[in-house]
Design a protein around this motif. Structure first.
Motif, PDB file in Angstrom:
ATOM      1  N   GLN A  19      17.864  28.317 -18.899  1.00  0.00           N
ATOM      2  CA  GLN A  19      16.432  28.454 -18.620  1.00  0.00           C
ATOM      3  C   GLN A  19      15.980  29.806 -19.128  1.00  0.00           C
ATOM      4  O   GLN A  19      16.551  30.844 -18.779  1.00  0.00           O
ATOM      5  N   ARG A  20      14.922  29.818 -19.934  1.00  0.00           N
ATOM      6  CA  ARG A  20      14.451  31.058 -20.550  1.00  0.00           C
ATOM      7  C   ARG A  20      13.083  31.466 -20.013  1.00  0.00           C
ATOM      8  O   ARG A  20      12.256  30.623 -19.652  1.00  0.00           O
ATOM      9  N   ALA A  21      12.864  32.768 -19.993  1.00  0.00           N
ATOM     10  CA  ALA A  21      11.550  33.316 -19.664  1.00  0.00           C
ATOM     11  C   ALA A  21      10.780  33.458 -20.975  1.00  0.00           C
ATOM     12  O   ALA A  21      11.176  34.237 -21.846  1.00  0.00           O
ATOM     13  N   LEU A  22       9.706  32.704 -21.132  1.00  0.00           N
ATOM     14  CA  LEU A  22       8.967  32.638 -22.390  1.00  0.00           C
ATOM     15  C   LEU A  22       7.614  33.335 -22.271  1.00  0.00           C
ATOM     16  O   LEU A  22       7.008  33.368 -21.197  1.00  0.00           O
ATOM     17  N   GLU A  23       7.138  33.863 -23.392  1.00  0.00           N
ATOM     18  CA  GLU A  23       5.794  34.416 -23.444  1.00  0.00           C
ATOM     19  C   GLU A  23       4.869  33.422 -24.138  1.00  0.00           C
ATOM     20  O   GLU A  23       5.314  32.586 -24.938  1.00  0.00           O
ATOM     21  N   VAL A  24       3.578  33.494 -23.832  1.00  0.00           N
ATOM     22  CA  VAL A  24       2.587  32.647 -24.488  1.00  0.00           C
ATOM     23  C   VAL A  24       1.821  33.505 -25.482  1.00  0.00           C
ATOM     24  O   VAL A  24       1.328  34.589 -25.137  1.00  0.00           O
ATOM     25  N   ARG A  25       1.735  33.014 -26.722  1.00  0.00           N
ATOM     26  CA  ARG A  25       1.002  33.724 -27.775  1.00  0.00           C
ATOM     27  C   ARG A  25      -0.225  32.925 -28.188  1.00  0.00           C
ATOM     28  O   ARG A  25      -0.231  31.697 -28.124  1.00  0.00           O
ATOM     29  N   GLN A  26      -1.214  33.653 -28.663  1.00  0.00           N
ATOM     30  CA  GLN A  26      -2.448  33.039 -29.172  1.00  0.00           C
ATOM     31  C   GLN A  26      -2.580  33.370 -30.647  1.00  0.00           C
ATOM     32  O   GLN A  26      -2.323  34.501 -31.075  1.00  0.00           O
ATOM     33  N   ILE A  27      -2.994  32.387 -31.427  1.00  0.00           N
ATOM     34  CA  ILE A  27      -3.190  32.582 -32.860  1.00  0.00           C
ATOM     35  C   ILE A  27      -4.571  33.178 -33.094  1.00  0.00           C
ATOM     36  O   ILE A  27      -5.577  32.649 -32.609  1.00  0.00           O
ATOM     37  N   GLY A  28      -4.604  34.283 -33.822  1.00  0.00           N
ATOM     38  CA  GLY A  28      -5.869  34.913 -34.166  1.00  0.00           C
ATOM     39  C   GLY A  28      -6.086  34.914 -35.668  1.00  0.00           C
ATOM     40  O   GLY A  28      -5.396  34.225 -36.418  1.00  0.00           O
ATOM     41  N   ASN A  29      -7.021  35.712 -36.120  1.00  0.00           N
ATOM     42  CA  ASN A  29      -7.322  35.822 -37.547  1.00  0.00           C
ATOM     43  C   ASN A  29      -6.366  36.838 -38.165  1.00  0.00           C
ATOM     44  O   ASN A  29      -6.613  38.026 -38.152  1.00  0.00           O
ATOM     45  N   GLY A  30      -5.233  36.345 -38.656  1.00  0.00           N
ATOM     46  CA  GLY A  30      -4.255  37.208 -39.306  1.00  0.00           C
ATOM     47  C   GLY A  30      -3.181  37.759 -38.402  1.00  0.00           C
ATOM     48  O   GLY A  30      -2.330  38.523 -38.863  1.00  0.00           O
ATOM     49  N   ALA A  31      -3.178  37.409 -37.129  1.00  0.00           N
ATOM     50  CA  ALA A  31      -2.181  37.972 -36.216  1.00  0.00           C
ATOM     51  C   ALA A  31      -1.994  37.080 -35.002  1.00  0.00           C
ATOM     52  O   ALA A  31      -2.855  36.265 -34.662  1.00  0.00           O
ATOM     53  N   PHE A  32      -0.830  37.273 -34.345  1.00  0.00           N
ATOM     54  CA  PHE A  32      -0.556  36.641 -33.061  1.00  0.00           C
ATOM     55  C   PHE A  32      -0.767  37.677 -31.961  1.00  0.00           C
ATOM     56  O   PHE A  32      -0.458  38.852 -32.145  1.00  0.00           O
TER      57      PHE A  32
END
Length: 390
Positions: A367-380
């Motif tokens: 079981q892993r501790a995960l982060e949530v990322r958001q896609i932006g304009n040219g970057a996460f």
């Protein structure tokens, strides 16, 4: 528990001459779905060098089983290099890690590893190698920590360390629901990976009071996914869509699901989107979410790896590094030459590695501790950090 291991992770990364790591002889990313990989015919076995593994009463003998020949050899070598780095960076003097080539026969590699007195096996890489390795290891009470991400191989004595797609989907769905999502649709490929992603979404959404109201499956080609996306958009009735595929097909499908600038539907993805910068250039994916293991320490690891080995590591190589960190943690309560005590691997506190916190559940799944990322304009952007422990 996490403090000591964290210090090991962040240890200095200067070049050192390796001691205590031997190799038994026998690009493209590791197989996304961990499908079976054909082995080349095994050569006639040769007797190990009698001087290769001298008698040792103060170091743990640990076997690393990865492909150093055959179609996955570059991935296997990257994992082996990373395990070497971990030994150097931590200055571990109580481990003797010996690498065995599964590319020329997983069962033979496991047989030799057991015969050489190894008490823990790190590997193998692909799911089809787990059964033949386990057949050799089980009688000697030698557990496996496999780098596969297929939870179906987890069982007594087999622990799955790979990044499990199901957990990424569940984490992202939970985040989306926290932001107000209630009705979900799924765009998933036919086959094992798509089945697992769909099941994970249905279970997570239902448990949190949401609904899955639309499902489209497709063959993994350009025409099929576009047609499926068109049908999904025409059906409507949802506020969030999971695209359970890699960056290339996700970038093709997203403009069929929504227009750039539209708030809804929200789009969510899987761990396959990690480090795929092309996604940030697709307008319809701006604002999309996905969950993956934390990436911050990987950048330092990749720089050090490149300086030592002259090439970039495969992303999966961190599993080799973290497997050594885990072994060091286990060694605090494990006497050299003895079987690994039952229960050490399923310590509820887990441990911290390059890929963040992980713990093995009683069923053998990591079981892993995960982060949530958001896609932006040219970057996460990280919009919901991973927990640092359990």
């Amino acid at each position: 528990m996490f403090g000591k291991v964290k210090r090991l992770v962040m240890a200095s990364l200067g070049a050192v001459t390796l001691a205590g790591c031997a190799v038994i002889p026998g690009g493209t990313d590791a197989p996304v779905y961990n499908e079976p990989v054909a082995n080349t015919p095994p050569p006639a076995p040769s007797a190990p060098d009698a001087d290769l593994l001298p008698a040792d009463t103060e170091r743990h003998r640990v076997a690393l089983l990865v492909p150093l020949s055959g179609s996955n050899s570059e991935v296997g070598q990257s994992i082996a290099n990373a395990s070497t780095m971990a030994l150097l960076d931590t200055g571990a003097d109580n481990l003797r890690i010996t690498t065995y080539d599964t590319g020329s026969g997983a069962a033979e590699a496991a047989r030799r590893a057991v015969a050489d007195g190894n008490r823990l096996i790190l590997g193998p890489l692909v799911r089809d190698n787990v059964d033949p390795v386990l057949a050799e290891a089980r009688g000697a009470n030698v557990p496996l920590i496999t780098f596969s991400n297929d939870v179906s191989v987890a069982q007594d004595g087999v622990f799955v360390m790979g990044h499990v797609p199901d957990q990424s989907v569940a984490r992202t769905a939970a985040f989306a629901i926290a932001q107000g999502a209630r009705t979900f649709a799924v765009l998933a490929p036919r086959g094992d990976y798509g089945d697992r992603a769909l099941n994970a979404l249905e279970q997570a959404v239902t448990a949190l009071g949401g609904r899955v109201v639309g499902i489209e499956r497709y063959d993994r080609n350009n025409t099929s996914i576009l047609s499926s996306a068109d049908r999904l958009r025409a059906a409507g009735g949802y506020d969030t869509v999971l695209i359970a595929d890699g960056a290339r097909l996700a970038a093709m499908a997203a403009p069929r699901l929504k227009n750039t600038g539209d708030a809804l539907p929200s789009i969510i993805g899987t761990e396959l989107w990690s480090r795929e910068d092309a996604l940030t250039r697709t307008g319809a994916l701006r604002g999309a979410w996905f969950a993956a293991v934390p990436d911050a320490r990987y950048r330092q690891f990749a720089q050090s790896y490149a300086s030592r080995f002259g090439d970039q590591p495969y992303r999966i190589a961190t599993l080799g590094y973290d497997a050594v960190l885990l072994t060091l943690r286990l060694s605090r309560d494990w006497q050299p030459g003895r079987a690994l005590p039952a229960g050490l691997l399923t310590d509820a506190g887990g441990f911290l590695g390059l890929d963040g916190a992980i713990r093995f559940m009683p069923d053998g799944v990591g079981q892993r501790a995960l982060e949530v990322r958001q896609i932006g304009n040219g970057a996460f952007t990280v919009v919901d950090p991973a927990p640092t422990g359990f």
